[in-house]
Design a protein around this motif. Structure first.
Motif, PDB file in Angstrom:
ATOM      1  N   THR A   1     -20.640  31.008 -15.379  1.00 18.30           N
ATOM      2  CA  THR A   1     -21.405  30.160 -16.301  1.00 18.30           C
ATOM      3  C   THR A   1     -20.655  28.858 -16.527  1.00 18.30           C
ATOM      4  O   THR A   1     -19.438  28.865 -16.685  1.00 18.30           O
ATOM      5  CB  THR A   1     -21.590  30.884 -17.646  1.00 18.30           C
ATOM      6  OG1 THR A   1     -22.334  32.082 -17.420  1.00 18.30           O
ATOM      7  CG2 THR A   1     -22.350  30.004 -18.639  1.00 18.30           C
ATOM      8  N   VAL A   2     -21.396  27.745 -16.550  1.00 19.80           N
ATOM      9  CA  VAL A   2     -20.739  26.460 -16.805  1.00 19.80           C
ATOM     10  C   VAL A   2     -21.682  25.537 -17.579  1.00 19.80           C
ATOM     11  O   VAL A   2     -22.871  25.458 -17.286  1.00 19.80           O
ATOM     12  CB  VAL A   2     -20.264  25.793 -15.492  1.00 19.80           C
ATOM     13  CG1 VAL A   2     -21.432  25.397 -14.609  1.00 19.80           C
ATOM     14  CG2 VAL A   2     -19.391  24.570 -15.784  1.00 19.80           C
ATOM     15  N   LEU A   3     -21.120  24.886 -18.594  1.00 15.74           N
ATOM     16  CA  LEU A   3     -21.833  23.859 -19.353  1.00 15.74           C
ATOM     17  C   LEU A   3     -21.391  22.502 -18.826  1.00 15.74           C
ATOM     18  O   LEU A   3     -20.214  22.155 -18.894  1.00 15.74           O
ATOM     19  CB  LEU A   3     -21.475  23.994 -20.839  1.00 15.74           C
ATOM     20  CG  LEU A   3     -21.801  22.814 -21.758  1.00 15.74           C
ATOM     21  CD1 LEU A   3     -23.253  22.387 -21.683  1.00 15.74           C
ATOM     22  CD2 LEU A   3     -21.430  23.155 -23.202  1.00 15.74           C
ATOM     23  N   LEU A   4     -22.347  21.736 -18.283  1.00 13.58           N
ATOM     24  CA  LEU A   4     -22.054  20.404 -17.748  1.00 13.58           C
ATOM     25  C   LEU A   4     -22.443  19.361 -18.784  1.00 13.58           C
ATOM     26  O   LEU A   4     -23.567  19.374 -19.290  1.00 13.58           O
ATOM     27  CB  LEU A   4     -22.835  20.174 -16.451  1.00 13.58           C
ATOM     28  CG  LEU A   4     -22.601  21.230 -15.372  1.00 13.58           C
ATOM     29  CD1 LEU A   4     -23.559  21.029 -14.208  1.00 13.58           C
ATOM     30  CD2 LEU A   4     -21.156  21.205 -14.897  1.00 13.58           C
ATOM     31  N   ARG A   5     -21.521  18.448 -19.083  1.00 13.32           N
ATOM     32  CA  ARG A   5     -21.790  17.425 -20.104  1.00 13.32           C
ATOM     33  C   ARG A   5     -22.688  16.332 -19.521  1.00 13.32           C
ATOM     34  O   ARG A   5     -22.376  15.753 -18.467  1.00 13.32           O
ATOM     35  CB  ARG A   5     -20.457  16.844 -20.579  1.00 13.32           C
ATOM     36  CG  ARG A   5     -20.578  16.059 -21.850  1.00 13.32           C
ATOM     37  CD  ARG A   5     -19.246  15.951 -22.562  1.00 13.32           C
ATOM     38  NE  ARG A   5     -19.380  15.046 -23.674  1.00 13.32           N
ATOM     39  CZ  ARG A   5     -19.199  13.716 -23.581  1.00 13.32           C
ATOM     40  NH1 ARG A   5     -18.846  13.182 -22.442  1.00 13.32           N
ATOM     41  NH2 ARG A   5     -19.363  12.956 -24.633  1.00 13.32           N
ATOM     42  N   GLY A   6     -23.789  16.054 -20.202  1.00 12.49           N
ATOM     43  CA  GLY A   6     -24.794  15.131 -19.689  1.00 12.49           C
ATOM     44  C   GLY A   6     -24.231  13.784 -19.289  1.00 12.49           C
ATOM     45  O   GLY A   6     -24.647  13.184 -18.297  1.00 12.49           O
TER      46      GLY A   6
ATOM     47  N   LEU B   1     -36.188  25.397 -14.881  1.00 14.49           N
ATOM     48  CA  LEU B   1     -35.548  26.445 -15.683  1.00 14.49           C
ATOM     49  C   LEU B   1     -35.602  27.772 -14.942  1.00 14.49           C
ATOM     50  O   LEU B   1     -36.649  28.156 -14.409  1.00 14.49           O
ATOM     51  CB  LEU B   1     -36.254  26.591 -17.030  1.00 14.49           C
ATOM     52  CG  LEU B   1     -35.580  25.884 -18.207  1.00 14.49           C
ATOM     53  CD1 LEU B   1     -36.367  26.151 -19.469  1.00 14.49           C
ATOM     54  CD2 LEU B   1     -34.120  26.280 -18.361  1.00 14.49           C
TER      55      LEU B   1
ATOM     56  N   VAL C   1     -26.714  23.948 -18.658  1.00 10.36           N
ATOM     57  CA  VAL C   1     -25.979  25.189 -18.433  1.00 10.36           C
ATOM     58  C   VAL C   1     -26.473  25.839 -17.149  1.00 10.36           C
ATOM     59  O   VAL C   1     -27.676  26.057 -16.972  1.00 10.36           O
ATOM     60  CB  VAL C   1     -26.144  26.178 -19.599  1.00 10.36           C
ATOM     61  CG1 VAL C   1     -25.367  27.469 -19.298  1.00 10.36           C
ATOM     62  CG2 VAL C   1     -25.656  25.564 -20.896  1.00 10.36           C
TER      63      VAL C   1
ATOM     64  N   VAL D   1     -30.168  27.532 -16.874  1.00  6.94           N
ATOM     65  CA  VAL D   1     -30.715  28.374 -17.953  1.00  6.94           C
ATOM     66  C   VAL D   1     -30.872  27.629 -19.269  1.00  6.94           C
ATOM     67  O   VAL D   1     -31.477  28.158 -20.210  1.00  6.94           O
ATOM     68  CB  VAL D   1     -29.834  29.626 -18.177  1.00  6.94           C
ATOM     69  CG1 VAL D   1     -29.845  30.491 -16.918  1.00  6.94           C
ATOM     70  CG2 VAL D   1     -28.415  29.258 -18.583  1.00  6.94           C
ATOM     71  N   ALA D   2     -30.344  26.413 -19.369  1.00 10.79           N
ATOM     72  CA  ALA D   2     -30.510  25.641 -20.608  1.00 10.79           C
ATOM     73  C   ALA D   2     -30.232  24.171 -20.340  1.00 10.79           C
ATOM     74  O   ALA D   2     -29.456  23.822 -19.451  1.00 10.79           O
ATOM     75  CB  ALA D   2     -29.557  26.152 -21.697  1.00 10.79           C
ATOM     76  N   TYR D   3     -30.873  23.295 -21.116  1.00 16.92           N
ATOM     77  CA  TYR D   3     -30.587  21.856 -21.087  1.00 16.92           C
ATOM     78  C   TYR D   3     -31.008  21.275 -22.431  1.00 16.92           C
ATOM     79  O   TYR D   3     -31.704  21.933 -23.215  1.00 16.92           O
ATOM     80  CB  TYR D   3     -31.336  21.165 -19.934  1.00 16.92           C
ATOM     81  CG  TYR D   3     -32.834  21.143 -20.103  1.00 16.92           C
ATOM     82  CD1 TYR D   3     -33.640  22.141 -19.574  1.00 16.92           C
ATOM     83  CD2 TYR D   3     -33.461  20.109 -20.810  1.00 16.92           C
ATOM     84  CE1 TYR D   3     -35.015  22.117 -19.735  1.00 16.92           C
ATOM     85  CE2 TYR D   3     -34.841  20.081 -20.974  1.00 16.92           C
ATOM     86  CZ  TYR D   3     -35.606  21.087 -20.441  1.00 16.92           C
ATOM     87  OH  TYR D   3     -36.962  21.077 -20.614  1.00 16.92           O
ATOM     88  N   ASP D   4     -30.602  20.030 -22.684  1.00 16.86           N
ATOM     89  CA  ASP D   4     -31.064  19.362 -23.909  1.00 16.86           C
ATOM     90  C   ASP D   4     -31.350  17.883 -23.599  1.00 16.86           C
ATOM     91  O   ASP D   4     -31.269  17.463 -22.443  1.00 16.86           O
ATOM     92  CB  ASP D   4     -30.045  19.523 -25.053  1.00 16.86           C
ATOM     93  CG  ASP D   4     -28.700  18.875 -24.754  1.00 16.86           C
ATOM     94  OD1 ASP D   4     -28.645  17.964 -23.901  1.00 16.86           O
ATOM     95  OD2 ASP D   4     -27.707  19.287 -25.372  1.00 16.86           O
TER      96      ASP D   4
ATOM     97  N   MET E   1     -29.168  15.732 -21.454  1.00 19.65           N
ATOM     98  CA  MET E   1     -28.968  16.244 -20.093  1.00 19.65           C
ATOM     99  C   MET E   1     -27.703  17.096 -19.998  1.00 19.65           C
ATOM    100  O   MET E   1     -27.169  17.275 -18.894  1.00 19.65           O
ATOM    101  CB  MET E   1     -28.957  15.123 -19.036  1.00 19.65           C
ATOM    102  CG  MET E   1     -30.360  14.578 -18.782  1.00 19.65           C
ATOM    103  SD  MET E   1     -30.492  13.805 -17.141  1.00 19.65           S
ATOM    104  CE  MET E   1     -31.944  12.766 -17.429  1.00 19.65           C
ATOM    105  N   ASN E   2     -27.199  17.572 -21.146  1.00 16.45           N
ATOM    106  CA  ASN E   2     -26.248  18.673 -21.092  1.00 16.45           C
ATOM    107  C   ASN E   2     -26.972  19.833 -20.435  1.00 16.45           C
ATOM    108  O   ASN E   2     -28.142  20.101 -20.747  1.00 16.45           O
ATOM    109  CB  ASN E   2     -25.795  19.081 -22.497  1.00 16.45           C
ATOM    110  CG  ASN E   2     -25.039  17.990 -23.214  1.00 16.45           C
ATOM    111  OD1 ASN E   2     -24.184  17.333 -22.636  1.00 16.45           O
ATOM    112  ND2 ASN E   2     -25.364  17.789 -24.480  1.00 16.45           N
TER     113      ASN E   2
ATOM    114  N   GLU F   1     -25.836  29.233 -14.525  1.00 14.72           N
ATOM    115  CA  GLU F   1     -25.234  30.556 -14.344  1.00 14.72           C
ATOM    116  C   GLU F   1     -25.097  30.819 -12.853  1.00 14.72           C
ATOM    117  O   GLU F   1     -25.746  30.171 -12.040  1.00 14.72           O
ATOM    118  CB  GLU F   1     -26.083  31.624 -15.022  1.00 14.72           C
ATOM    119  CG  GLU F   1     -26.040  31.485 -16.541  1.00 14.72           C
ATOM    120  CD  GLU F   1     -26.668  32.664 -17.265  1.00 14.72           C
ATOM    121  OE1 GLU F   1     -27.395  33.445 -16.616  1.00 14.72           O
ATOM    122  OE2 GLU F   1     -26.449  32.790 -18.491  1.00 14.72           O
TER     123      GLU F   1
END
Lengths: 74, 74, 74, 74, 74, 74, 74
Positions: free
Chosen positions: F60-65, F14, F42, F33-36, F39-40, F44
């Motif tokens: 910034t990009v959100l990558l789909r797990g 992180l 984020v 900066v973020a995950y769940d 494995m989604n 920056e």
């Protein structure tokens, strides 16, 4: 969660012409007359498109939700 | 949800000729005699099509729903 | 739902020769001696086909249902 | 359901040489020493095959069931 | 079910060098320091291989189980 | 199960720079900066890489797990 | 788990322009007006991009989450 939901697009497109993108790149254009929570979709007066060109008319067609990538009101 | 449901197309196509699209692009044409909630489908007097041309007759064939992309009354 | 079910084809094909289509296009032909609800299938006296030509004999083979696309009595 | 079940093939192949087909077309040949309900499989004295030719020896290998397409006693 | 289980290979490979095959054909080689039931795997001192050649060092890498096809002690 | 768990890599990364491999071969490099649990992820200050070359900055990009294949601290 | 969550990116991007990456490599750019937990996404004033070039305008489009690979505020 936003107040507008993705499925609103499906509901508001009922009985209107839509373009459906499929995995692998094929597309269908037709009047959407039914859908369900799996995004299974029924088009009438449908045409199959390849690279934006009409490949053939298919009349009524049930598209399996698992193969759908996008839905756009025409 | 609309009153018409996608599976209505399957039910109304029983014992009629349909064209089934498969992942990878192959298609089957035949008389649909059975289906289930997974969209597993049985055709009789079936032919396998490649690029719209009949590749071969296959008689009876069970198509696995997971591989089905679309179903269209012929 | 129709009275005839897709799995009836499997049951009536037991101990008979079938052709099995696989994802990616390969096919197997042999005597079906076992199957289960996942469409895992066992063939005996089996041959692997590529483009309709016998590639090799494989004797007994367990085909994983997840990779099966169609099943047709030969 | 038939009396013989697909997993019988796995059980009767324990400690015997099998050929395993994988998604994408690669194959492994070796002595099957373990498996589970997901068709995760362990081979010993294993070789990886490409187009039927031995590509390399891999000793012990755990094959993930999700990638397995067929299992055949050698 | 056999007494030996596929995950035994993972457990006995902890802190040892393994080769991991990935969907699409890439491979990673490194020291396995962690895994879980989804076959998510962590390698240290890892290298990415393409066609058996080292493409680059990647240090620590978490491989997502869904993309893993095989695991072999090196 | 080993004491170290795959998600430890995510947690310890992180706010650090990571390289993320995606199905199909594309890669992203940026500050995580973020995950769940899916494995989604984020990133920056992210860049999209093709064949190891920077293709473009994406901020910034959100990558789909579901599309992630590996995660490596840079 | 970190305090920031991947879905925060979606929420903060509502009514803003985003670029959506799809399996197979196509991209859509438009104003995100709705999403749900499956990452189904609705764009308005949307354009479909191929290799970074605008291929065509599509107006409103519902993208199926299963086909989404990344989401980036433009």
């Amino acid at each position: 969660m936003p107040e507008r939901r993705p499925f609103d697009v499906l509901n508001s497109s009922l009985n209107n012409t839509v373009i459906i993108g499929m995995k692998g790149g094929a597309e269908f254009r037709g009047v959407m007359v039914a859908y369900d929570v799996h995004m299974n979709i029924v088009l009438e007066k449908a045409e199959q498109l390849v690279n934006g060109e009409v490949k053939r008319g298919v009349g009524t067609v049930l598209l399996r939700g698992d193969s759908v990538t996008f839905i756009s009101p025409a």
